[in-house]
Design a protein around this motif. Structure first.
Motif, PDB file in Angstrom:
ATOM      1  N   SER A  36      -3.661  -7.704  -2.988  1.00  0.00           N
ATOM      2  CA  SER A  36      -4.781  -8.563  -3.691  1.00  0.00           C
ATOM      3  C   SER A  36      -5.401  -7.606  -4.652  1.00  0.00           C
ATOM      4  O   SER A  36      -5.708  -8.185  -5.992  1.00  0.00           O
ATOM      5  N   ASP A  37      -5.141  -6.234  -4.569  1.00  0.00           N
ATOM      6  CA  ASP A  37      -5.666  -5.436  -5.572  1.00  0.00           C
ATOM      7  C   ASP A  37      -5.127  -5.466  -6.830  1.00  0.00           C
ATOM      8  O   ASP A  37      -5.346  -5.360  -7.961  1.00  0.00           O
ATOM      9  N   THR A  59      -4.236  -6.218   1.362  1.00  0.00           N
ATOM     10  CA  THR A  59      -5.227  -5.775   0.763  1.00  0.00           C
ATOM     11  C   THR A  59      -4.810  -5.219  -0.885  1.00  0.00           C
ATOM     12  O   THR A  59      -5.344  -5.489  -1.675  1.00  0.00           O
ATOM     13  N   HIS A  86       0.875  -1.240   0.075  1.00  0.00           N
ATOM     14  CA  HIS A  86      -0.036   0.014   0.150  1.00  0.00           C
ATOM     15  C   HIS A  86       0.883   1.137  -0.062  1.00  0.00           C
ATOM     16  O   HIS A  86       1.626   1.622   0.890  1.00  0.00           O
TER      17      HIS A  86
END
Length: 251
Positions: free
Chosen positions: A142-143, A139, A120
């Motif tokens: 995964s994006d 996350t 991120h």
């Protein structure tokens, strides 16, 4: 594949050589370097020469914040870290700076994502020091690609493992050196492999980790090395005394 993961080497050639030798003895078939190759330590050119050779032979690599700082040290030195960055910059040959300048922030290989800090906003170098930051990095991974099951990073200088439970609860696990941990692909994992050249938990031994994709295990290692030689290299460099003290204390 047995993937040996080295991060935060910080120009400590003695620690790097010891960890690479140990990884070979464990049957490592692939090497990965997770950034902060230089900074703080007294042997930036030797470390980069070693890593550049490994990359030519197929090792994976990403860039760290101290690699950026060594490329572009500030014009006005305000603290010891910037003083060390200027010294490091002055030790680098053009081949070294060209190598550092082309390193990516992220590197994906199938279900594995490599990043120095966090997936991120990797360009901002956030520290993954808790479950909130770990979940944010996972996350983001995964994006990028939903097939990513393993995020491997450094930056924090300690070793830890995060994973998602079947109920999507994020858990943190503190590994024990040399003990394989099952990391099955039906869960998502984030491993912080620790610092090869700048441990900061009071234990002077170098750190690295080994991921075995066939056995689906992670093993975190602590490796003794020529600690006195690394301290001497810093003391002879002309850099601030505090860098040698950090190595002496593991802090």
């Amino acid at each position: 594949m047995k993937l040996a993961l080295f991060s935060d080497i910080h120009a400590n050639i003695q620690a790097l050589q010891a960890c690479m030798e140990h990884a070979r003895s464990q049957g490592a078939t692939q090497l990965a370097f997770l950034g902060d190759l230089v900074g703080y330590g007294g042997s930036p050119a030797a470390v980069l020469d070693t890593i550049m050779h490994a990359v030519k032979e197929g090792a994976w690599i990403v860039r760290g914040n101290h690699d950026d700082l060594a490329l572009h040290p500030p014009s006005h030195i305000q603290h010891t870290g910037e003083q060390g960055a200027q010294w490091t910059h002055d030790q680098l040959a053009p081949v070294h700076t060209q190598f550092l300048a082309q390193l990516p922030l992220l590197d994906q290989h199938g279900s594995v994502l490599l990043v120095h800090a966090s997936a991120h906003q990797p360009e901002r170098w956030p520290y993954v020091e808790n479950s909130v930051m770990a979940e944010r990095s996972m996350t983001a991974a995964s994006d990028i690609d939903a097939s990513i099951r393993y995020v491997f990073s450094g930056h924090v200088h300690q070793q830890s493992l995060y994973y998602l439970t079947p109920t999507a609860k994020l858990m943190r696990f503190v590994p024990q050196p040399g003990v394989p941990i099952p990391v099955p692909t039906h869960r998502q994992w984030l491993a912080i492999v620790g610092s090869c050249g700048q441990p900061r938990d009071g234990d002077l031994r170098a750190m690295y980790a080994l991921y075995d994709d066939s056995a689906a295990t992670m093993t975190f290692h602590r490796i003794p090395y020529d600690h006195a030689g690394a301290i001497e290299a810093v003391q002879n460099s002309g850099m601030p005394r505090t860098f040698a003290e950090r190595l002496e204390q593991g802090r």
